[in-house]
Design a protein around this motif. Structure first.
Motif, PDB file in Angstrom:
ATOM      1  N   ARG A 111       0.844  -1.106  -0.153  1.00  0.00           N
ATOM      2  CA  ARG A 111       0.075   0.058  -0.017  1.00  0.00           C
ATOM      3  C   ARG A 111       0.868   1.313   0.026  1.00  0.00           C
ATOM      4  O   ARG A 111       1.879   1.189   0.511  1.00  0.00           O
ATOM      5  N   THR A 113       0.935   5.714  -0.571  1.00  0.00           N
ATOM      6  CA  THR A 113       0.289   7.031  -0.786  1.00  0.00           C
ATOM      7  C   THR A 113       1.242   8.192  -1.236  1.00  0.00           C
ATOM      8  O   THR A 113       2.270   7.999  -0.694  1.00  0.00           O
ATOM      9  N   SER A 127      -2.405   6.749  -4.868  1.00  0.00           N
ATOM     10  CA  SER A 127      -2.395   5.892  -3.973  1.00  0.00           C
ATOM     11  C   SER A 127      -2.507   4.476  -4.883  1.00  0.00           C
ATOM     12  O   SER A 127      -2.997   4.360  -5.899  1.00  0.00           O
ATOM     13  N   GLU A 129      -2.751   0.150  -3.911  1.00  0.00           N
ATOM     14  CA  GLU A 129      -2.737  -0.994  -2.976  1.00  0.00           C
ATOM     15  C   GLU A 129      -3.090  -2.200  -3.629  1.00  0.00           C
ATOM     16  O   GLU A 129      -3.701  -2.370  -4.514  1.00  0.00           O
ATOM     17  N   ARG A 130      -2.493  -3.375  -2.774  1.00  0.00           N
ATOM     18  CA  ARG A 130      -2.848  -4.668  -3.299  1.00  0.00           C
ATOM     19  C   ARG A 130      -3.134  -5.322  -1.897  1.00  0.00           C
ATOM     20  O   ARG A 130      -2.642  -5.355  -0.836  1.00  0.00           O
ATOM     21  N   THR A 131      -4.237  -5.994  -1.852  1.00  0.00           N
ATOM     22  CA  THR A 131      -4.903  -6.463  -0.735  1.00  0.00           C
ATOM     23  C   THR A 131      -6.080  -7.831  -1.073  1.00  0.00           C
ATOM     24  O   THR A 131      -6.012  -8.014  -2.172  1.00  0.00           O
ATOM     25  N   ASN A 146      -6.016  -5.330  -6.862  1.00  0.00           N
ATOM     26  CA  ASN A 146      -4.841  -4.592  -7.312  1.00  0.00           C
ATOM     27  C   ASN A 146      -5.389  -3.348  -7.477  1.00  0.00           C
ATOM     28  O   ASN A 146      -6.393  -3.059  -8.409  1.00  0.00           O
ATOM     29  N   GLN A 169      -8.894  -0.755 -10.972  1.00  0.00           N
ATOM     30  CA  GLN A 169      -8.997  -1.890 -10.146  1.00  0.00           C
ATOM     31  C   GLN A 169      -8.865  -3.153 -10.802  1.00  0.00           C
ATOM     32  O   GLN A 169      -9.825  -3.335 -11.654  1.00  0.00           O
TER      33      GLN A 169
END
Length: 230
Positions: A111, A113, A127, A129-131, A146, A169
């Motif tokens: 993640r 920013t 920003s 993020e991979r979650t 992603n 995304q």
């Protein structure tokens, strides 16, 4: 720190076999700890550990726990730029549920920013993020995401401001499913372009008008869409 999350689905429609949306309602307890070491005046090395437990009242959904370990760096650069980036690994361990896919999940995560304040009227932000997220798609309990987002805010006056945003995304599901005549692992690509105008009446009160264009593409065409939201 500690967080408590409650996700509730009122819809009792079936998702897959005997599994319903209501079966995916859950309680989550998350404990997080962060350690920072400042090695320059405005730059720090961070270590974060997030440990979470999710409980599902329905026996049709498996309980699980996860452990996120991340190492990162954050700081202020060139007076106008602030940024942070963390990268690490998640292990997610599932209990048993006869109706769902319960293979444990191990995945890299990250993640980050960044914000650039060009002047008092113009601000840019990014920003990434991979979650891993909970899923309500057939018998699959999670999917990997992603995410990339970018925004620009322009302040016209002390009370009026405008903002433009773009997000992209990707979602990936861990096992093959069949839709129509096709059998493969589902993936989705979605993007969103947004514009908004805001008026700050008081520090605690504001009014906003916005427009969003959303579009999604999937290897299963039934999940593709285009949408305009005002």
């Amino acid at each position: 720190g500690y967080s408590f999350l409650f996700h509730n689905y009122y819809n009792d429609d079936r998702i897959f076999g005997p599994l319903t949306y209501k079966d995916r309602s859950s309680f989550s307890h998350i404990v997080d700890a962060t350690y920072s070491y400042r090695f320059f005046t405005k730059t720090a090395l961070t270590f974060e550990n997030d440990l979470g437990f999710s409980e599902f009242p329905s026996t049709n959904s498996p309980d699980y726990w996860f452990d996120d370990i991340l190492i990162g760096i954050k700081g202020e650069y060139f007076k106008k730029l602030t940024a942070s980036l963390q990268a690490g690994y998640r292990h997610q361990d599932f209990g048993s549920a006869a109706t769902m896919f319960t293979k444990d999940k191990d995945s890299p995560i990250f993640r980050g920013t960044a914000q650039y304040i060009h002047n008092e009227h113009n601000v840019f932000d990014l920003s990434i993020e991979r979650t891993v997220n909970d899923s309500t798609y057939v018998d699959i309990p999670y999917y990997t995401t992603n995410f990339f987002g970018a925004g620009y805010t322009h302040k016209f006056t002390k009370k009026w401001s405008g903002r433009a945003t773009f997000t992209f995304q990707q979602n990936y599901y861990p096992k093959e499913t069949t839709v129509g005549d096709e059998t493969e692992k589902r993936w989705d690509n979605a993007f969103d372009v947004g514009l908004s105008l805001r008026y700050d009446v008081k520090r605690w009160l504001s009014a906003e008008a916005s427009y969003d264009y959303k579009e999604a593409d999937s290897n299963f065409s039934v999940f593709g869409y285009k949408d305009n939201i005002v």
